[in-house]
Scaffold this motif. Structure first.
Motif, PDB file in Angstrom:
ATOM      1  N   THR A  52      -8.100   3.182  10.196  1.00 15.58           N
ATOM      2  CA  THR A  52      -9.085   4.140   9.691  1.00 15.58           C
ATOM      3  C   THR A  52      -9.697   4.928  10.844  1.00 15.58           C
ATOM      4  O   THR A  52      -9.885   6.136  10.763  1.00 15.58           O
ATOM      5  CB  THR A  52     -10.193   3.401   8.913  1.00 15.58           C
ATOM      6  N   ARG A  53      -9.975   4.212  11.948  1.00 15.18           N
ATOM      7  CA  ARG A  53     -10.548   4.898  13.116  1.00 15.18           C
ATOM      8  C   ARG A  53      -9.582   5.940  13.653  1.00 15.18           C
ATOM      9  O   ARG A  53      -9.972   7.042  14.011  1.00 15.18           O
ATOM     10  CB  ARG A  53     -10.894   3.882  14.204  1.00 15.18           C
TER      11      ARG A  53
ATOM     12  N   VAL B 137     -13.590  10.205   6.226  1.00 19.64           N
ATOM     13  CA  VAL B 137     -12.569   9.167   6.091  1.00 19.64           C
ATOM     14  C   VAL B 137     -13.260   7.823   5.907  1.00 19.64           C
ATOM     15  O   VAL B 137     -14.204   7.501   6.620  1.00 19.64           O
ATOM     16  CB  VAL B 137     -11.682   9.110   7.362  1.00 19.64           C
ATOM     17  N   SER B 138     -12.797   7.064   4.938  1.00 14.00           N
ATOM     18  CA  SER B 138     -13.412   5.763   4.719  1.00 14.00           C
ATOM     19  C   SER B 138     -12.367   4.776   4.211  1.00 14.00           C
ATOM     20  O   SER B 138     -11.411   5.158   3.549  1.00 14.00           O
ATOM     21  CB  SER B 138     -14.548   5.909   3.700  1.00 14.00           C
ATOM     22  N   ALA B 139     -12.550   3.493   4.565  1.00 10.51           N
ATOM     23  CA  ALA B 139     -11.598   2.462   4.147  1.00 10.51           C
ATOM     24  C   ALA B 139     -12.128   1.751   2.909  1.00 10.51           C
ATOM     25  O   ALA B 139     -13.340   1.627   2.720  1.00 10.51           O
ATOM     26  CB  ALA B 139     -11.397   1.464   5.270  1.00 10.51           C
ATOM     27  N   ARG B 140     -11.192   1.319   2.066  1.00 10.06           N
ATOM     28  CA  ARG B 140     -11.588   0.582   0.879  1.00 10.06           C
ATOM     29  C   ARG B 140     -10.667  -0.609   0.671  1.00 10.06           C
ATOM     30  O   ARG B 140      -9.498  -0.575   1.055  1.00 10.06           O
ATOM     31  CB  ARG B 140     -11.488   1.451  -0.378  1.00 10.06           C
ATOM     32  N   ALA B 141     -11.219  -1.634   0.020  1.00  7.43           N
ATOM     33  CA  ALA B 141     -10.387  -2.738  -0.451  1.00  7.43           C
ATOM     34  C   ALA B 141     -10.796  -2.957  -1.896  1.00  7.43           C
ATOM     35  O   ALA B 141     -11.934  -2.670  -2.264  1.00  7.43           O
ATOM     36  CB  ALA B 141     -10.633  -3.984   0.371  1.00  7.43           C
ATOM     37  N   ALA B 142      -9.868  -3.407  -2.720  1.00  7.15           N
ATOM     38  CA  ALA B 142     -10.195  -3.524  -4.132  1.00  7.15           C
ATOM     39  C   ALA B 142      -9.697  -4.850  -4.684  1.00  7.15           C
ATOM     40  O   ALA B 142      -8.684  -5.386  -4.246  1.00  7.15           O
ATOM     41  CB  ALA B 142      -9.562  -2.381  -4.913  1.00  7.15           C
ATOM     42  N   ALA B 143     -10.435  -5.377  -5.633  1.00  6.52           N
ATOM     43  CA  ALA B 143     -10.001  -6.605  -6.302  1.00  6.52           C
ATOM     44  C   ALA B 143     -10.521  -6.579  -7.713  1.00  6.52           C
ATOM     45  O   ALA B 143     -11.536  -5.946  -8.006  1.00  6.52           O
ATOM     46  CB  ALA B 143     -10.543  -7.830  -5.576  1.00  6.52           C
ATOM     47  N   PHE B 144      -9.805  -7.270  -8.566  1.00  8.27           N
ATOM     48  CA  PHE B 144     -10.278  -7.385  -9.926  1.00  8.27           C
ATOM     49  C   PHE B 144     -10.917  -8.758 -10.060  1.00  8.27           C
ATOM     50  O   PHE B 144     -10.368  -9.744  -9.598  1.00  8.27           O
ATOM     51  CB  PHE B 144      -9.112  -7.232 -10.898  1.00  8.27           C
ATOM     52  N   ALA B 145     -12.108  -8.835 -10.640  1.00  9.48           N
ATOM     53  CA  ALA B 145     -12.792 -10.125 -10.716  1.00  9.48           C
ATOM     54  C   ALA B 145     -13.643 -10.216 -11.956  1.00  9.48           C
ATOM     55  O   ALA B 145     -13.987  -9.204 -12.577  1.00  9.48           O
ATOM     56  CB  ALA B 145     -13.666 -10.326  -9.484  1.00  9.48           C
ATOM     57  N   LEU B 146     -13.976 -11.436 -12.289  1.00  7.12           N
ATOM     58  CA  LEU B 146     -14.892 -11.666 -13.398  1.00  7.12           C
ATOM     59  C   LEU B 146     -16.296 -11.616 -12.817  1.00  7.12           C
ATOM     60  O   LEU B 146     -16.619 -12.317 -11.863  1.00  7.12           O
ATOM     61  CB  LEU B 146     -14.622 -13.031 -14.030  1.00  7.12           C
ATOM     62  N   VAL B 147     -17.118 -10.759 -13.395  1.00  5.73           N
ATOM     63  CA  VAL B 147     -18.473 -10.565 -12.905  1.00  5.73           C
ATOM     64  C   VAL B 147     -19.407 -11.188 -13.935  1.00  5.73           C
ATOM     65  O   VAL B 147     -19.350 -10.824 -15.103  1.00  5.73           O
ATOM     66  CB  VAL B 147     -18.756  -9.058 -12.773  1.00  5.73           C
TER      67      VAL B 147
ATOM     68  N   GLU C 144     -10.022   9.986  13.936  1.00 13.90           N
ATOM     69  CA  GLU C 144      -9.862  10.747  15.183  1.00 13.90           C
ATOM     70  C   GLU C 144      -8.911  11.922  14.998  1.00 13.90           C
ATOM     71  O   GLU C 144      -9.133  12.990  15.554  1.00 13.90           O
ATOM     72  CB  GLU C 144      -9.330   9.828  16.288  1.00 13.90           C
ATOM     73  N   SER C 145      -7.852  11.727  14.193  1.00 13.10           N
ATOM     74  CA  SER C 145      -6.893  12.834  14.068  1.00 13.10           C
ATOM     75  C   SER C 145      -7.357  13.908  13.088  1.00 13.10           C
ATOM     76  O   SER C 145      -6.839  15.011  13.087  1.00 13.10           O
ATOM     77  CB  SER C 145      -5.500  12.315  13.684  1.00 13.10           C
ATOM     78  N   LEU C 146      -8.330  13.604  12.266  1.00 16.95           N
ATOM     79  CA  LEU C 146      -8.886  14.619  11.360  1.00 16.95           C
ATOM     80  C   LEU C 146     -10.401  14.690  11.548  1.00 16.95           C
ATOM     81  O   LEU C 146     -11.165  14.185  10.735  1.00 16.95           O
ATOM     82  CB  LEU C 146      -8.598  14.257   9.897  1.00 16.95           C
ATOM     83  N   PRO C 147     -10.832  15.297  12.654  1.00 13.09           N
ATOM     84  CA  PRO C 147     -12.271  15.249  12.986  1.00 13.09           C
ATOM     85  C   PRO C 147     -13.177  15.919  11.937  1.00 13.09           C
ATOM     86  O   PRO C 147     -14.330  15.547  11.803  1.00 13.09           O
ATOM     87  CB  PRO C 147     -12.346  15.979  14.328  1.00 13.09           C
ATOM     88  N   ASP C 148     -12.622  16.877  11.150  1.00 12.55           N
ATOM     89  CA  ASP C 148     -13.488  17.587  10.191  1.00 12.55           C
ATOM     90  C   ASP C 148     -13.570  16.893   8.837  1.00 12.55           C
ATOM     91  O   ASP C 148     -14.389  17.248   7.998  1.00 12.55           O
ATOM     92  CB  ASP C 148     -12.974  19.018   9.963  1.00 12.55           C
TER      93      ASP C 148
END
Lengths: 419, 413
Positions: free
Chosen positions: A95-96, A107-117, A100-104
């Motif tokens: 992500t970093r 950019v953000s990282a995500r992780a996803a999971a399905f869960a019982l809430v 750096e390659s797209l300064p304008d």
């Protein structure tokens, strides 16, 4: 000598122009009626097209900004089937590098999971997203739609932000605790207890019911992610930047990762626009052909009633092609009148709705489905204003070809004898 | 005598006049026919799309009128359920306006295979009752449909099967909560796979036997929803009244599909408005040409009209003559347009395949097959608009022509 010829030519075309203009007004009512048909359809086309383009823009922007972003970097196959194990290793360092390659870009990282809430009273299945609190607001409008409490701050805190419908269904409020049950990246049992710190209200029922966000660090620890994540989201300023950004990112993707643009991320969106646009053009087509018929009729009449006159001038040595050009010129002038007035009136109409917005009964329900606000603001741009009228202009000229071509077969003697 | 020509003579005059300049008449005729064709054909396509949308929407959870616990729609949990309908209700449903009814449990649940888990709605149903309200068993593409209320198996959507990476005959676990807010779970064998008209349905629902689900959730005799189907989804008034009377005194909420899905209801309304606007817009585009044609026809005949007047023809006869000319033109155009429209709908009556933009159509809530719906009401509307507004528009040039002064008109060159 050559100067003379050129002058002669120029004078002649000015003369034709004058002649064509005068001919047009020999039957002023007929000319106005024909131009009226053009004006009518031009205004209608401008209104409809600017409305369509305006709503497409809003549809795309609202959908992309809400959550998906313009581009995502994912593991191969994750978009088709979101399995826990189809993940990107060492996602934070990648992500970093993307940042750096797209300064304008955002950019953000995500992780996803399905869960019982589960709250004390209720349990539901929900999509949990681990997000970077510092970067997520740049790629998604959800953090800005917090209606109660605040967005996530600390990347490792045991906190959660949920949608308004989910909060209502779970019967929880700010400060209440929620239990999460699911399976981790390594397949083991994953569980956690988090505190509700914020409730968002996006207006999109699906998101508000089923999506919850946790800080990335906490998500990593709870679901045993071992540094893996599922998507790197890139948000750009507008759609034009998507293609260059894709080529910049290509080397970073390597063999195991894929770059997905907004169309791949929201497969229905472009098609919905295409379906809407093509059905609309079917209708515009009918309207334009009707106007062309009107022009055809008018010009054919105007040629036929001048048969004698044309016979005389061609007997005097004017070539038939010159006469045909004259008829085309007349049509072009008439179409120009239709274009100019239609464009002006259409521009006024579009401009009015561009500031006032447009709403009609039933639109609210339709708008909610397409991530639109309940008022549509038509776009006023050269494209939205000119597209319709230019096509009308073209078809009017096409319609004049038949009457003009008749003149090419004109026989002076017979023509002069015509009644 | 000549001042009040009989209508037959006027008609003959008008008919002959129409064909004096056959090119002009043919062009105008073509324009009217094209306009009328567009009015009817496009309306049939749009109507077909919206009808299909509504039908698919209703089919995705059948029942034109539904009964719930008053809090259920806001909080769809097992806690907000009602007792299974008693004999009085069953007797009331034995009415000719009801084609079928059923009661189901409908609760959010989580489904887990060995590899994946997902959230969806668990429907505890009476298999025969579902068929009575419109479930089509030919949507079962693998395995079989449930056999009884205590069938131990489940029927899942095709897409969900892929998501869960499991298959027919495999076991999955469904988890939900019981009325005491305790987690209730149970293993089920997948006995059938269904295909939805919209892909979203395949991920949204899983079907199980009602008694089986009631047992799993410790909710014997409880249901979340009673669905009642009638003959025509457009006309649900009687059905609603009947169901309201049958549930009188119970603490429940009766809603028609129109209230349950406001998008579909709104689309039907938008469609009616759209049809009218479209027909009028096309007519307006035509009207310029119509007035123009009549004006030219009159202009060519000014001297003739003056002469007729000088010979004693009444202005009203001239007015009628021109209106008749316009009427003939409109009627011919309408005939041609209607024939064209019917002829172009006929070859696509079995549907147009729009699967190229299937996912886009799904965003509208429409399926990829488009069945044109040619409705007599829409055809009548289009024909009426063209004839009535057409004659009204023709009044302007006709009135002009009838007011020429004979001497001036004859003197005109």
């Amino acid at each position: 000598m050559s100067d003379d010829l050129q002058n002669h030519g120029a004078v002649f075309s000015l003369l034709s122009l004058q002649l064509a203009w005068r001919n047009l007004w020999r039957h002023s009512r007929r000319t106005w009626l024909t131009a009226g048909a053009m004006i009518f359809s031009n205004v209608l086309l401008i209104f409809m097209i600017s409305l369509q383009l305006g709503s497409y823009d809003m549809m795309i922007n609202n959908t992309l900004r809400a959550f998906s972003g313009h581009i995502q970097l994912q593991a191969e196959g994750y978009n088709e089937n979101q399995r826990m194990r189809r993940s990107i290793p060492s996602i934070l360092s990648l992500t970093r590098r993307v940042r750096e390659s797209l300064p304008d870009a955002a950019v953000s990282a995500r992780a996803a999971a399905f869960a019982l809430v589960s709250s004390e009273e209720r349990s539901f299945g929900a999509q949990l997203i681990g997000v970077q609190p510092a970067w997520e607001p740049g790629v998604s409008t959800l953090p800005g739609l917090i209606s109660e409490g605040r967005y996530l701050e600390d990347p490792d805190a045991a906190e959660i932000v949920i949608g308004a419908v989910m909060a209502r269904n779970l019967k929880v409020g700010l400060g209440d605790e929620i239990t999460l049950l699911g399976s981790g990246w390594d397949g083991s049992f994953a569980a956690g207890v988090v505190t509700v710190v914020g409730i968002y209200r996006s207006g999109m029922a699906d998101l508000d019911r089923s999506l919850a966000q946790l800080p990335f660090g906490y998500f990593q620890a709870t679901f045993f992610m071992q540094g893996h994540g599922h998507a790197i989201v890139v948000a750009l300023d507008d759609l034009d930047q998507v293609a260059p950004a894709l080529s910049t990112l290509q080397p970073l993707a390597g063999d195991d990762l894929v770059l997905l643009d907004w169309d791949a991320l929201n497969p229905g969106l472009k098609q919905a626009i295409q379906a809407d646009m093509s059905s609309a053009w079917l209708m515009y087509g009918v309207l334009i052909v009707l106007v062309a018929f009107s022009v055809l009729n008018t010009q054919l009449m105007s040629v036929m009633e001048r048969t004698r006159e044309f016979g005389v001038v061609s007997a005097l040595g004017v070539r038939p092609s010159r006469l045909a050009m004259l008829v085309l010129l007349e049509t072009a002038l008439m179409a120009l009148i239709g274009l100019a007035i239609g464009l002006f009136l259409g521009w006024l109409v579009a401009l009015y709705f561009n500031t006032a917005g447009l709403s009609y009964p039933g639109m609210e329900e339709a708008a909610a489905r397409f991530n639109l606000p309940d008022r549509i603001y038509p776009s006023v741009s050269p494209l939205s204003l000119l597209l319709g009228p230019v096509v009308v202009f073209g078809f009017c000229l096409l319609a004049a070809i038949y009457p003009a071509a008749r003149l090419l077969r004109l026989r002076p003697v017979e023509a002069m004898r015509a009644a | 005598m000549s001042g009040s020509l009989p209508i037959a003579a006027l008609s003959r005059l008008a008919w002959r006049n129409l064909w004096r300049n056959y090119r002009r008449t043919l062009i105008m005729l073509l324009a009217i026919a094209l306009g009328v064709w567009a009015m009817i054909f496009m309306t049939a396509l749009m109507r077909g799309m919206v009808d299909q949308m509504v039908e698919d929407g209703i089919r995705s959870l059948p029942g034109h009128v539904q009964v719930h616990h008053p809090l259920y729609r806001d909080d769809p949990s097992i806690e907000n359920s009602m007792r299974e309908p008693g004999e009085a209700f069953t007797a009331a449903m034995n009415s000719p306006v009801v084609t079928g009814w059923t009661a189901r449990l409908r609760v959010p649940a989580m489904i887990s295979s060995e590899r994946e888990n997902r959230g969806l709605m668990l429907l505890g149903v009476d298999p025969d009752g579902e068929i009575a309200v419109g479930f089509e068993t030919d949507t079962i593409v693998e395995g079989r449909w449930l056999e009884s209320v205590d069938d131990p198996g489940i029927v899942v959507g095709k897409k969900m099967l892929e998501r869960l990476e499991t298959g027919l005959g495999k076991r999955v676990v469904l988890m939900s909560q019981d009325p005491d807010n305790e987690i209730a779970d149970r293993g089920f064998r997948i006995i059938g796979v269904f295909e939805g008209t919209l892909a979203a349905q395949e991920e949204a629902y899983v079907y199980a036997g009602r008694a089986t689900v009631q047992g799993m959730l410790n909710a014997d005799g409880e249901v979340s929803e009673i669905a009642v189907a009638g003959h025509d989804y457009r006309d649900v008034g009687k059905l609603e009244k009947l169901v309201k009377e049958a549930t009188e005194g119970l603490d429940v909420e009766v809603r028609t599909w129109k209230e349950l899905d406001s998008y579909l209801e709104a689309m039907l309304g938008v469609m009616d408005g759209f049809v009218l606007v479209w027909i009028v817009v096309i007519f307006l585009a035509l009207s310029f040409g119509l007035v123009n044609t009549l004006m030219m026809a009159i202009f060519e005949r000014i001297r003739e009209i003056g002469l007729m007047q000088a010979l004693g023809m009444k202005p009203s006869a001239i007015l009628y003559q021109i209106l008749l000319e316009s009427l003939f033109l409109l009627a011919l155009g309408l005939l041609l347009g209607n024939v064209l429209a019917v002829a172009s709908v006929y070859p696509i009556r079995d549907g147009v395949d729009l699967s190229v933009v299937a996912e886009g159509m799904e965003m509208f809530g429409a399926s990829a097959m488009l069945y044109p719906a040619l409705k007599s009401d829409d055809m009548i509307l289009a024909n009426t608009v063209v004839i009535v507004l057409g004659i009204l528009t023709s009044l302007i040039p006709a009135w002009h022509a009838s007011r020429y002064r004979p001497v001036e008109a004859i003197a005109k060159t």
